[in-house]
Design an enzyme around this catalytic site. Structure first.
Site, PDB file in Angstrom:
ATOM      1  CG  HIS A 198      -2.226   0.918   1.030  1.00  0.00           C
ATOM      2  ND1 HIS A 198      -1.887   1.674   0.118  1.00  0.00           N
ATOM      3  CD2 HIS A 198      -2.938   0.790   2.119  1.00  0.00           C
ATOM      4  CE1 HIS A 198      -3.056   2.817   0.402  1.00  0.00           C
ATOM      5  NE2 HIS A 198      -3.757   2.244   1.112  1.00  0.00           N
ATOM      6  CG  ASP A 233       2.814   4.495  -5.744  1.00  0.00           C
ATOM      7  OD1 ASP A 233       2.632   5.200  -5.006  1.00  0.00           O
ATOM      8  OD2 ASP A 233       1.416   3.705  -5.636  1.00  0.00           O
ATOM      9  CG  HIS A 269      -4.059   1.375  -9.233  1.00  0.00           C
ATOM     10  ND1 HIS A 269      -5.113   0.512  -8.682  1.00  0.00           N
ATOM     11  CD2 HIS A 269      -2.590   1.750  -8.594  1.00  0.00           C
ATOM     12  CE1 HIS A 269      -5.638   1.619  -7.561  1.00  0.00           C
ATOM     13  NE2 HIS A 269      -4.376   1.800  -7.224  1.00  0.00           N
TER      14      HIS A 269
END
Length: 495
Positions: A301, A396, A340
């Site tokens: 996460h 990210d 994702h």
């Protein structure tokens, strides 16, 4: 709720419904479809007699259960906050596309939107911003709390603990002390109490994070300044060393604000679900936020952008990218920052972050890892293996490069994720507290597959069970423990 349906009734069944036939019994039920969703409890009407030899633990006669490992297709709440279309790469806060908000709004204005449902007027925003910033100052006792951690403690451990600690200061905010309707009553007093905790948590999130940072740096703590923005104050608290009229770089301040805005909420992800699961017991919001922070700490996460940087470091240079991708295909290496759980095409936030990265690099200089990142990005985007699996760069991939360019240590990356996500956690917590019908404690079912009923066996009559995962592991002891195990002393036999 599902109801039995006869053959004659099936002809008049409402169109917005689901007709289910249980082939075990021939029973047919009609389940209403509302907003393209059906109630899982409807299937409890499909009870059947236990088959000969069937385990009683299946509870067949109590109705059918719905199993969904990892919540792949289970909706646990009705929400008005964030909408995601993973197939189309769409993210909207309260109906507003994330691209528009990132371009024209700010983190605190978007926080108001997420929590209260609409964009504020100038006067409304001024009030909200002033309350948040006014509540950013910590009690002086917090200094001793942070100093109690080891110098090398992970900042997420400190932040998680600090949120929990914060709740101990405000007895008026604790439903265990003030009554369980403290946040669910919906009257003016209840709403004011709720809003005060929202101001405190958003305001103090940056202060707690900065204190965790300063502990690692061996620096004294800095009182939140006046006259700066939310992210400007955060940078000031982390970096100020006594310089007169210190002001953070405006480009870095704006970049951090954009990153905070796009990380403010992402629907019912792992940490948000943790906040709601914990909050459903009507615990105080500080404990619920601490639980969410602990969930976000995990490498699947909040630690994803940190994993990207570690991956790029391990690759070393653009020349090593082809070999790395081949190792990924053979499942010998892990590709971080691509794909994702929700987005099946592209992450809309990644385009915003890519543009922000360009602005940051203009003032910080290009990071040495950028060339490797670009080579990896280009190669993966042209490789049929990754295209077929819809593995596009996510938020990210680029945010980690920005944080590194801004000089943040790797283990501080999850903190920079947690601070803005406090807004989203609070928005969902507030919505649940005020939802129609009140709050029901979250209590998922399980499918029990363990042993059937068995009788207790006296210790001398037991047959040993051996094997991995079936017995405690042996661990190595050293230092004081090792020497103590070799020593003799009274009572040692009981250890």
């Amino acid at each position: 709720m599902g109801r039995p349906t006869s053959s004659a009734q099936q002809e008049n069944t409402p169109q917005e419904s689901l007709t289910v036939r249980d082939n075990r019994t021939g029973k047919v039920i009609t389940v209403p479809i509302v907003d393209n969703a059906i109630p899982a409890t409807a299937f409890k009407a499909l009870a059947a007699s236990r088959k000969p030899g069937e385990r009683e633990e299946n509870e067949t006669e109590k109705g059918l259960r719905v199993q969904d490992k990892g919540f792949l297709n289970t909706a646990v709440i009705r929400s008005e906050i964030t909408y995601i279309d993973g197939d189309a790469g769409v993210l909207r806060y309260r109906g507003y596309p994330i691209e528009q908000l990132a371009l024209r709004s700010s983190h605190l204005e978007t926080a108001y939107l997420l929590i209260y449902g609409s964009l504020p007027t100038k006067a409304q925003f001024k009030f909200f911003e002033s309350e948040v910033l006014r509540h950013s100052v910590m009690h002086s006792d917090a200094e001793g709390f942070f100093r109690s951690f080891r110098y090398d403690a992970h900042p997420m451990s400190m932040l998680t603990s600090a949120f929990s600690m914060l709740g101990s200061y405000y007895s008026e905010a604790n439903p265990s002390l003030q009554g369980q309707r403290l946040y669910t009553a919906g009257d003016a007093v209840s709403l004011a109490t709720m809003d005060r905790q929202i101001y405190r948590l958003i305001g103090k999130a940056t202060t707690l994070a900065a204190m965790a940072y300063r502990v690692r740096q061996g620096r004294n703590f800095v009182t939140p300044p006046t006259g700066l923005s939310y992210t400007g104050s955060f940078l000031y608290q982390m970096d100020h060393l006594g310089e007169e009229n210190y002001t953070p770089n405006p480009i870095l301040e704006k970049a951090l604000d954009v990153l905070f805005l796009i990380h403010a909420d992402h629907e019912l992800n792992a940490s948000c679900t943790t906040v709601l699961q914990t909050g459903s017991s009507l615990v105080d919001p500080y404990s619920a936020i601490a639980a969410g922070c602990a969930s976000l700490y995990g490498p699947l996460h909040g630690g994803a952008n940190e994993a990207v940087i570690r991956m790029l470091i391990s690759i070393g240079s653009p020349q090593n990218v082809p070999a790395f991708l081949e190792a990924v295909k053979k499942k010998e290496k892990t590709l971080s920052g691509f794909g994702h759980r929700v987005y099946k095409t592209s992450d809309p936030r990644s385009f915003i972050v890519r543009k922000t990265a360009d602005e940051v690099f203009k003032v910080t200089g290009r990071d040495a890892l950028l060339e490797t990142a670009m080579a990896l990005h280009d190669a993966a985007m042209k490789d049929e293996y990754f295209i077929k699996r819809k593995l596009a760069p996510n938020v990210d991939f680029w945010s980690g490069l920005i944080y590194r360019a801004m000089g943040f240590p790797l283990d501080f990356f999850p903190v920079l994720f947690a601070v803005p996500r406090v807004v989203g956690w609070l928005a969902h917590w507030r919505q649940m507290m005020l939802q129609e019908g009140g709050v029901k404690i979250w209590r998922p079912r399980q499918v029990y597959v363990g042993p059937a009923k068995r009788e207790y066996v006296p210790v001398d009559e037991r047959v040993p069970v051996e094997g991995a995962k079936q017995t405690p592991s042996k661990v190595e002891h050293g230092g004081i423990t090792k020497r103590t195990m070799l020593a003799t002393f009274k009572g040692k036999s009981k250890l």
